[in-house]
Motif scaffolding. Structure first.
Motif, PDB file in Angstrom:
ATOM      1  N   ALA A   1       0.556  -1.276  -0.423  1.00 57.60           N
ATOM      2  CA  ALA A   1      -0.251  -0.069  -0.208  1.00 57.60           C
ATOM      3  C   ALA A   1       0.942   1.146   0.110  1.00 57.60           C
ATOM      4  O   ALA A   1       0.333   2.175  -0.967  1.00 57.60           O
ATOM      5  CB  ALA A   1      -0.658   0.156   1.291  1.00 57.60           C
ATOM      6  N   PHE A   2       1.776   0.998   1.083  1.00 60.40           N
ATOM      7  CA  PHE A   2       2.466   2.398   1.251  1.00 60.40           C
ATOM      8  C   PHE A   2       3.440   2.692  -0.636  1.00 60.40           C
ATOM      9  O   PHE A   2       3.932   3.651  -1.113  1.00 60.40           O
ATOM     10  CB  PHE A   2       3.926   2.715   1.389  1.00 60.40           C
ATOM     11  CG  PHE A   2       3.082   2.787   3.269  1.00 60.40           C
ATOM     12  CD1 PHE A   2       3.022   4.515   3.266  1.00 60.40           C
ATOM     13  CD2 PHE A   2       2.632   1.768   4.411  1.00 60.40           C
ATOM     14  CE1 PHE A   2       2.626   4.925   4.680  1.00 60.40           C
ATOM     15  CE2 PHE A   2       2.547   1.901   5.228  1.00 60.40           C
ATOM     16  CZ  PHE A   2       2.105   3.510   5.792  1.00 60.40           C
ATOM     17  N   VAL A   3       3.814   1.381  -1.456  1.00 62.14           N
ATOM     18  CA  VAL A   3       4.663   1.402  -2.285  1.00 62.14           C
ATOM     19  C   VAL A   3       3.617   1.908  -3.452  1.00 62.14           C
ATOM     20  O   VAL A   3       4.448   3.002  -3.995  1.00 62.14           O
ATOM     21  CB  VAL A   3       4.809   0.199  -2.532  1.00 62.14           C
ATOM     22  CG1 VAL A   3       5.427   0.276  -4.174  1.00 62.14           C
ATOM     23  CG2 VAL A   3       6.758  -0.234  -2.033  1.00 62.14           C
ATOM     24  N   VAL A   4       2.060   1.834  -3.340  1.00 62.71           N
ATOM     25  CA  VAL A   4       1.927   2.170  -4.892  1.00 62.71           C
ATOM     26  C   VAL A   4       1.088   3.697  -4.537  1.00 62.71           C
ATOM     27  O   VAL A   4       1.117   4.092  -5.542  1.00 62.71           O
ATOM     28  CB  VAL A   4       0.409   1.026  -4.312  1.00 62.71           C
ATOM     29  CG1 VAL A   4      -0.829   1.579  -5.330  1.00 62.71           C
ATOM     30  CG2 VAL A   4       0.911   0.082  -4.844  1.00 62.71           C
ATOM     31  N   TYR A   5       1.235   3.620  -3.546  1.00 62.56           N
ATOM     32  CA  TYR A   5       0.642   5.926  -2.859  1.00 62.56           C
ATOM     33  C   TYR A   5       2.041   6.021  -2.506  1.00 62.56           C
ATOM     34  O   TYR A   5       1.392   7.355  -3.707  1.00 62.56           O
ATOM     35  CB  TYR A   5       0.096   5.475  -1.717  1.00 62.56           C
ATOM     36  CG  TYR A   5       0.121   7.476  -0.613  1.00 62.56           C
ATOM     37  CD1 TYR A   5      -1.296   7.114  -1.902  1.00 62.56           C
ATOM     38  CD2 TYR A   5       0.387   7.586  -0.137  1.00 62.56           C
ATOM     39  CE1 TYR A   5      -1.658   8.819  -1.411  1.00 62.56           C
ATOM     40  CE2 TYR A   5       0.405   8.957   0.344  1.00 62.56           C
ATOM     41  CZ  TYR A   5      -0.984   9.732  -0.727  1.00 62.56           C
ATOM     42  OH  TYR A   5      -1.428  11.268  -0.089  1.00 62.56           O
ATOM     43  N   GLY A   6       2.983   5.597  -2.736  1.00 60.77           N
ATOM     44  CA  GLY A   6       4.611   6.638  -3.325  1.00 60.77           C
ATOM     45  C   GLY A   6       4.630   6.334  -5.212  1.00 60.77           C
ATOM     46  O   GLY A   6       5.108   7.617  -5.127  1.00 60.77           O
ATOM     47  N   LEU A   7       3.939   5.559  -5.430  1.00 64.13           N
ATOM     48  CA  LEU A   7       4.061   5.901  -6.936  1.00 64.13           C
ATOM     49  C   LEU A   7       3.158   6.119  -7.530  1.00 64.13           C
ATOM     50  O   LEU A   7       3.902   7.560  -8.161  1.00 64.13           O
ATOM     51  CB  LEU A   7       4.201   4.034  -7.603  1.00 64.13           C
ATOM     52  CG  LEU A   7       5.405   3.288  -6.899  1.00 64.13           C
ATOM     53  CD1 LEU A   7       5.301   2.322  -7.776  1.00 64.13           C
ATOM     54  CD2 LEU A   7       6.595   3.757  -7.899  1.00 64.13           C
ATOM     55  N   TYR A   8       2.164   6.236  -7.486  1.00 64.15           N
ATOM     56  CA  TYR A   8       1.245   7.385  -7.273  1.00 64.15           C
ATOM     57  C   TYR A   8       1.423   9.403  -7.285  1.00 64.15           C
ATOM     58  O   TYR A   8       1.666   9.754  -8.327  1.00 64.15           O
ATOM     59  CB  TYR A   8      -0.360   7.079  -6.509  1.00 64.15           C
ATOM     60  CG  TYR A   8      -1.129   8.172  -7.084  1.00 64.15           C
ATOM     61  CD1 TYR A   8      -1.576   8.438  -7.814  1.00 64.15           C
ATOM     62  CD2 TYR A   8      -1.495   9.255  -6.268  1.00 64.15           C
ATOM     63  CE1 TYR A   8      -2.939   9.271  -7.976  1.00 64.15           C
ATOM     64  CE2 TYR A   8      -2.349   9.799  -5.977  1.00 64.15           C
ATOM     65  CZ  TYR A   8      -3.006  10.227  -6.838  1.00 64.15           C
ATOM     66  OH  TYR A   8      -3.891  11.061  -7.299  1.00 64.15           O
TER      67      TYR A   8
ATOM     68  N   ALA B   1       0.067  18.545  -8.528  1.00 69.49           N
ATOM     69  CA  ALA B   1      -1.055  19.722  -7.853  1.00 69.49           C
ATOM     70  C   ALA B   1      -2.095  18.796  -6.496  1.00 69.49           C
ATOM     71  O   ALA B   1      -2.749  18.738  -7.109  1.00 69.49           O
ATOM     72  CB  ALA B   1      -0.873  21.339  -8.156  1.00 69.49           C
ATOM     73  N   GLY B   2      -2.148  19.692  -5.014  1.00 71.66           N
ATOM     74  CA  GLY B   2      -3.184  19.465  -4.792  1.00 71.66           C
ATOM     75  C   GLY B   2      -2.910  19.119  -3.707  1.00 71.66           C
ATOM     76  O   GLY B   2      -2.291  19.910  -2.946  1.00 71.66           O
ATOM     77  N   HIS B   3      -3.999  18.370  -2.693  1.00 67.88           N
ATOM     78  CA  HIS B   3      -4.144  18.322  -1.812  1.00 67.88           C
ATOM     79  C   HIS B   3      -3.343  16.730  -1.387  1.00 67.88           C
ATOM     80  O   HIS B   3      -3.464  16.342  -2.223  1.00 67.88           O
ATOM     81  CB  HIS B   3      -4.992  17.887  -1.114  1.00 67.88           C
ATOM     82  CG  HIS B   3      -5.718  19.346  -0.915  1.00 67.88           C
ATOM     83  ND1 HIS B   3      -5.648  20.612  -0.220  1.00 67.88           N
ATOM     84  CD2 HIS B   3      -7.611  19.967  -1.479  1.00 67.88           C
ATOM     85  CE1 HIS B   3      -6.585  20.910  -0.339  1.00 67.88           C
ATOM     86  NE2 HIS B   3      -7.379  21.404  -0.527  1.00 67.88           N
ATOM     87  N   VAL B   4      -2.235  16.266  -0.498  1.00 69.14           N
ATOM     88  CA  VAL B   4      -1.887  15.354  -0.201  1.00 69.14           C
ATOM     89  C   VAL B   4      -1.660  15.177   1.391  1.00 69.14           C
ATOM     90  O   VAL B   4      -1.805  15.710   1.773  1.00 69.14           O
ATOM     91  CB  VAL B   4      -0.285  16.087  -0.654  1.00 69.14           C
ATOM     92  CG1 VAL B   4       1.025  14.189   0.046  1.00 69.14           C
ATOM     93  CG2 VAL B   4       0.206  15.859  -1.577  1.00 69.14           C
ATOM     94  N   PHE B   5      -2.419  13.948   1.215  1.00 71.98           N
ATOM     95  CA  PHE B   5      -2.446  13.557   2.889  1.00 71.98           C
ATOM     96  C   PHE B   5      -1.139  12.723   3.314  1.00 71.98           C
ATOM     97  O   PHE B   5      -0.109  11.832   2.815  1.00 71.98           O
ATOM     98  CB  PHE B   5      -3.337  11.700   2.523  1.00 71.98           C
ATOM     99  CG  PHE B   5      -4.916  12.107   2.900  1.00 71.98           C
ATOM    100  CD1 PHE B   5      -5.408  13.211   3.517  1.00 71.98           C
ATOM    101  CD2 PHE B   5      -5.402  11.512   1.585  1.00 71.98           C
ATOM    102  CE1 PHE B   5      -7.268  12.915   3.172  1.00 71.98           C
ATOM    103  CE2 PHE B   5      -6.972  12.027   1.305  1.00 71.98           C
ATOM    104  CZ  PHE B   5      -7.723  13.002   2.119  1.00 71.98           C
ATOM    105  N   ILE B   6      -0.431  13.298   4.555  1.00 67.71           N
ATOM    106  CA  ILE B   6       0.902  13.043   5.271  1.00 67.71           C
ATOM    107  C   ILE B   6       0.591  11.508   5.688  1.00 67.71           C
ATOM    108  O   ILE B   6      -0.137  12.540   7.410  1.00 67.71           O
ATOM    109  CB  ILE B   6       1.612  13.821   5.441  1.00 67.71           C
ATOM    110  CG1 ILE B   6       1.517  14.691   4.369  1.00 67.71           C
ATOM    111  CG2 ILE B   6       2.720  14.430   5.796  1.00 67.71           C
ATOM    112  CD1 ILE B   6       2.241  15.977   4.092  1.00 67.71           C
TER     113      ILE B   6
END
Length: 83
Positions: free
Chosen positions: A25-32, A39-44
Protein backbone atom coordinates in the motif's frame (compact mmCIF):
# COMPACT_ATOMS: atom_id res chain seq x y z
CA UNK A 1 -14.90 -1.76 0.17
CA UNK A 2 -13.67 -0.72 3.61
CA UNK A 3 -15.63 -3.55 5.18
CA UNK A 4 -13.86 -6.07 2.90
CA UNK A 5 -10.47 -4.66 3.89
CA UNK A 6 -11.47 -4.93 7.54
CA UNK A 7 -12.46 -8.57 7.09
CA UNK A 8 -9.18 -9.27 5.27
CA UNK A 9 -7.19 -7.89 8.21
CA UNK A 10 -9.21 -10.02 10.62
CA UNK A 11 -8.52 -13.13 8.59
CA UNK A 12 -4.86 -12.41 7.76
CA UNK A 13 -3.35 -12.51 11.20
CA UNK A 14 0.11 -13.58 10.11
CA UNK A 15 2.52 -10.68 10.41
CA UNK A 16 4.22 -11.48 7.11
CA UNK A 17 0.96 -11.06 5.22
CA UNK A 18 0.21 -7.82 7.03
CA UNK A 19 3.73 -6.55 6.40
CA UNK A 20 3.34 -7.33 2.71
CA UNK A 21 -0.05 -5.62 2.44
CA UNK A 22 1.07 -2.52 4.32
CA UNK A 23 4.31 -2.31 2.35
CA UNK A 24 2.48 -2.72 -0.95
CA UNK A 25 0.00 0.00 0.00
CA UNK A 26 2.81 2.42 0.82
CA UNK A 27 4.64 1.58 -2.41
CA UNK A 28 1.53 2.10 -4.54
CA UNK A 29 0.69 5.40 -2.84
CA UNK A 30 4.30 6.58 -3.19
CA UNK A 31 4.41 5.66 -6.87
CA UNK A 32 1.13 7.47 -7.40
CA UNK A 33 2.52 10.61 -5.80
CA UNK A 34 5.77 10.32 -7.75
CA UNK A 35 4.34 9.62 -11.18
CA UNK A 36 0.85 11.10 -11.40
CA UNK A 37 0.43 13.74 -8.71
CA UNK A 38 0.97 17.30 -9.91
CA UNK A 39 -0.88 19.61 -7.50
CA UNK A 40 -3.57 19.55 -4.86
CA UNK A 41 -3.98 18.14 -1.39
CA UNK A 42 -1.77 15.36 -0.10
CA UNK A 43 -2.46 13.05 2.79
CA UNK A 44 0.67 12.87 4.92
CA UNK A 45 0.66 9.73 7.02
CA UNK A 46 3.06 10.26 9.90
CA UNK A 47 3.23 6.54 10.55
CA UNK A 48 4.74 6.23 7.08
CA UNK A 49 7.97 7.37 8.69
CA UNK A 50 7.74 5.00 11.64
CA UNK A 51 6.21 1.90 10.04
CA UNK A 52 9.21 0.86 7.89
CA UNK A 53 11.48 0.99 10.95
CA UNK A 54 9.00 -1.06 12.96
CA UNK A 55 8.70 -3.61 10.14
CA UNK A 56 12.48 -4.04 9.93
CA UNK A 57 12.75 -4.44 13.71
CA UNK A 58 9.92 -7.00 13.70
CA UNK A 59 11.60 -8.91 10.85
CA UNK A 60 14.88 -9.24 12.71
CA UNK A 61 13.16 -10.18 15.98
CA UNK A 62 11.16 -12.91 14.26
CA UNK A 63 14.25 -14.18 12.45
CA UNK A 64 16.22 -14.30 15.68
CA UNK A 65 13.38 -16.09 17.47
CA UNK A 66 13.08 -18.60 14.62
CA UNK A 67 16.80 -19.34 14.67
CA UNK A 68 16.84 -19.77 18.44
CA UNK A 69 13.85 -22.15 18.29
CA UNK A 70 15.43 -24.11 15.46
CA UNK A 71 18.78 -24.22 17.23
CA UNK A 72 17.21 -25.49 20.44
CA UNK A 73 15.54 -28.44 18.73
CA UNK A 74 18.43 -29.53 16.49
CA UNK A 75 21.70 -30.87 17.91
CA UNK A 76 24.74 -28.67 17.50
CA UNK A 77 26.76 -31.46 15.88
CA UNK A 78 25.35 -34.28 13.76
CA UNK A 79 26.07 -37.79 15.01
CA UNK A 80 29.29 -39.31 13.70
CA UNK A 81 27.54 -42.51 12.60
CA UNK A 82 24.09 -44.02 12.59
CA UNK A 83 23.34 -47.30 14.23
Amino acid sequence: MLFNVYIFFLIARRSRVLNFVMGAAFVVYGLYLLLFFSAGHVFIFFYAFILPIMMVVRFFRERTAYRSRRGATEPAYPPAFKV
